[in-house]
Write a protein that holds these residues in place. Structure first.
Motif, PDB file in Angstrom:
ATOM      1  N   GLU A   6       0.771  -1.204   0.018  1.00  0.00           N
ATOM      2  CA  GLU A   6      -0.066  -0.110   0.211  1.00  0.00           C
ATOM      3  C   GLU A   6       0.871   1.218   0.081  1.00  0.00           C
ATOM      4  O   GLU A   6       1.776   1.289   0.340  1.00  0.00           O
ATOM      5  N   LYS A  19      -5.315   9.875  -2.243  1.00  0.00           N
ATOM      6  CA  LYS A  19      -5.632   8.614  -3.180  1.00  0.00           C
ATOM      7  C   LYS A  19      -4.518   7.498  -2.815  1.00  0.00           C
ATOM      8  O   LYS A  19      -3.334   7.971  -3.052  1.00  0.00           O
ATOM      9  N   SER A  21      -3.086   3.637  -3.167  1.00  0.00           N
ATOM     10  CA  SER A  21      -2.925   2.896  -4.218  1.00  0.00           C
ATOM     11  C   SER A  21      -2.195   1.436  -3.383  1.00  0.00           C
ATOM     12  O   SER A  21      -1.791   1.352  -2.571  1.00  0.00           O
ATOM     13  N   ARG A  71     -10.184  -0.480  -9.501  1.00  0.00           N
ATOM     14  CA  ARG A  71      -9.187  -1.414  -9.954  1.00  0.00           C
ATOM     15  C   ARG A  71      -8.618  -1.390 -11.301  1.00  0.00           C
ATOM     16  O   ARG A  71      -9.434  -0.887 -12.127  1.00  0.00           O
ATOM     17  N   MET A  77      -3.358  -3.386  -9.666  1.00  0.00           N
ATOM     18  CA  MET A  77      -3.541  -2.379  -8.941  1.00  0.00           C
ATOM     19  C   MET A  77      -4.988  -2.179  -8.428  1.00  0.00           C
ATOM     20  O   MET A  77      -5.949  -2.529  -9.005  1.00  0.00           O
ATOM     21  N   TYR A  79      -7.111   0.944  -5.891  1.00  0.00           N
ATOM     22  CA  TYR A  79      -7.113   2.403  -5.518  1.00  0.00           C
ATOM     23  C   TYR A  79      -8.206   2.473  -4.498  1.00  0.00           C
ATOM     24  O   TYR A  79      -9.389   1.848  -4.595  1.00  0.00           O
ATOM     25  N   GLN A  81      -9.761   6.197  -3.665  1.00  0.00           N
ATOM     26  CA  GLN A  81      -9.867   7.787  -3.665  1.00  0.00           C
ATOM     27  C   GLN A  81     -10.553   8.051  -2.316  1.00  0.00           C
ATOM     28  O   GLN A  81     -11.914   7.650  -2.104  1.00  0.00           O
TER      29      GLN A  81
END
Length: 114
Positions: A6, A19, A21, A71, A77, A79, A81
């Motif tokens: 992360e 945000k 990731s 995704r 990945m 994410y 937000q």
């Protein structure tokens, strides 16, 4: 070997945005429901949001309307937000396969404070 890393946490003022990731390796992201969890100081880890392998999303009531999970399967990945952040969002945030027991990473710390 499954690894989840992360990133993207930090210090932000109330009302601000971040945000997060999550980069995965060792698994085929596309077949799993992926989730973001968080653990605030002195509290148990809780589910924040998850995204089905078909792209459908679900959110806890505490973040609904403010957080968005997404995704990118080819990149492995996921994410998160986070908008309109509140002090009560302060926590270490983790991603994982939904309901997984193992594979927990180190997380990323989000601090919401003025």
């Amino acid at each position: 070997q499954v690894q989840l890393v992360e990133s993207g946490g930090g210090l932000v003022q109330p009302g601000g945005s971040l945000k997060l990731s999550c980069a995965g390796s060792g698994i085929r992201f596309s077949i799993y429901h992926m989730a973001w969890y968080r653990q605030a100081p002195g509290k148990q880890r809780e589910l924040v949001a998850f995204i089905h392998n078909n792209g459908d999303t679900n959110y806890s009531d505490s973040v609904k309307g403010r957080f968005t999970i997404s995704r990118d399967n080819p990149k492995n990945m996921v994410y998160l937000q986070m908008d309109s952040l509140k002090p009560e969002d302060t926590a270490v945030y983790y991603c994982n396969i939904k309901d997984a027991i193992n594979y927990w990473g180190k997380g990323t710390l989000v601090t919401v404070s003025s």
